[in-house]
Write an enzyme that holds these catalytic residues in place. Structure first.
Site, PDB file in Angstrom:
ATOM      1  N   GLU A  36       0.883  -1.171   0.000  1.00 15.20           N
ATOM      2  CA  GLU A  36       0.000   0.000   0.000  1.00 15.20           C
ATOM      3  C   GLU A  36       0.913   1.211   0.000  1.00 15.20           C
ATOM      4  OE1 GLU A  36      -3.332   2.179   2.865  1.00 15.20           O
ATOM      5  OE2 GLU A  36      -1.972   0.666   3.676  1.00 15.20           O
ATOM      6  N   ASP A  47      -3.886  10.124   9.057  1.00 17.78           N
ATOM      7  CA  ASP A  47      -2.564   9.607   9.418  1.00 17.78           C
ATOM      8  C   ASP A  47      -2.021  10.209  10.702  1.00 17.78           C
ATOM      9  OD1 ASP A  47      -2.291   7.969   7.097  1.00 17.78           O
ATOM     10  OD2 ASP A  47      -1.995   9.810   5.943  1.00 17.78           O
TER      11      ASP A  47
END
Length: 250
Positions: A36, A47
């Site tokens: 990924e 994130d």
């Protein structure tokens, strides 16, 4: 023990393209089944600190989306049998046009898209653009979803769904408990295969998840290892491979 399937996350170009390539090679040696690859983004809302810092550092070099796609093409040419998924955010693929972006991504070997801020039912044409280019759109399910919405997603016919194992951002430790496993069961009840991630960093977590998902997903743990060892490429590769082997039992 059977090998645990692993989708491993890398930030394209971090800390350099060459070191990121060495990390990709180490991940695959360690048993990673899927890569990924995140295209750096200036405001990565899903994130945690490790990945945000990595994105900021790469973007400070004036790294462009095309640079990230070139990086992916290099990995694909070396490992053509390893599926590569792009992870990024909606504005990055919407700006050039979703259809145009997907066509370009497919041309460098990308097999799937994970765009967490595009809702599965209002995805700006992403699912159809992926289908047109022999890719898959992998929507994200979160524990914060209402029961009704989660049911709608799980029965929407997606081949794969990415299950974020807790609310919030990536990187913090995640406890795998009965609630986690119940959530995964709901995500998969419509027949979609499930990738489970967010805060997976050790073999114990991986074993607890393995029977409930198609593949575990680990990202921040690898980004931290890369960050800690960026001055020693050999040590970086060794540490990344060792962590991948811990997670996969490979």
């Amino acid at each position: 023990m059977n090998k645990i399937k692993l989708m491993s996350h890398l930030v394209a170009g971090y800390p350099t393209d060459q070191l990121a390539l060495e990390a990709a090679r180490a991940l695959i040696r360690g048993g990673a089944d899927i890569l990924e690859i995140q295209l750096p983004f200036s405001d990565p809302s899903a994130d945690g600190q490790a990945i945000q810092t990595a994105c900021t550092e790469v973007l400070s070099r004036h790294y462009r989306t095309q640079d990230g796609l070139d990086f992916i093409e290099q990995i694909h040419s070396e490992f053509p049998k390893i599926p590569i998924y792009i992870m990024s955010y909606g504005s990055l693929i919407y700006t050039p046009g979703v259809a145009a972006f997907c066509k370009k991504a497919a041309s460098v070997g990308v097999k799937g898209m994970i765009i967490p801020d595009l809702p599965f039912d209002f995805d700006e044409g992403l699912t159809e653009a992926c289908k047109a280019n022999d890719m898959i759109n992998i929507p994200v399910a979160a524990p914060s979803m209402s029961s009704e919405r989660l049911h709608k997603l799980s029965h929407a016919g997606f081949p794969y769904i990415y299950a974020a194992l807790r609310t919030g951002i990536t990187g913090s430790d995640t406890k795998i408990d009965a609630g986690t496993l119940d959530f995964l069961k709901k995500v998969s009840e419509g027949g979609s295969k499930v990738y489970g991630g967010f805060g997976i960093s050790n073999g114990e977590q991986a074993k607890a998840l393995a029977s409930s998902v198609e593949s575990i997903v680990a990202g921040s743990v690898f980004v931290r290892i890369i960050s800690e060892n960026h001055n020693d490429p050999k040590k970086l590769a060794t540490a990344v491979e060792a962590k991948a082997r811990e997670l996969t039992g490979f």
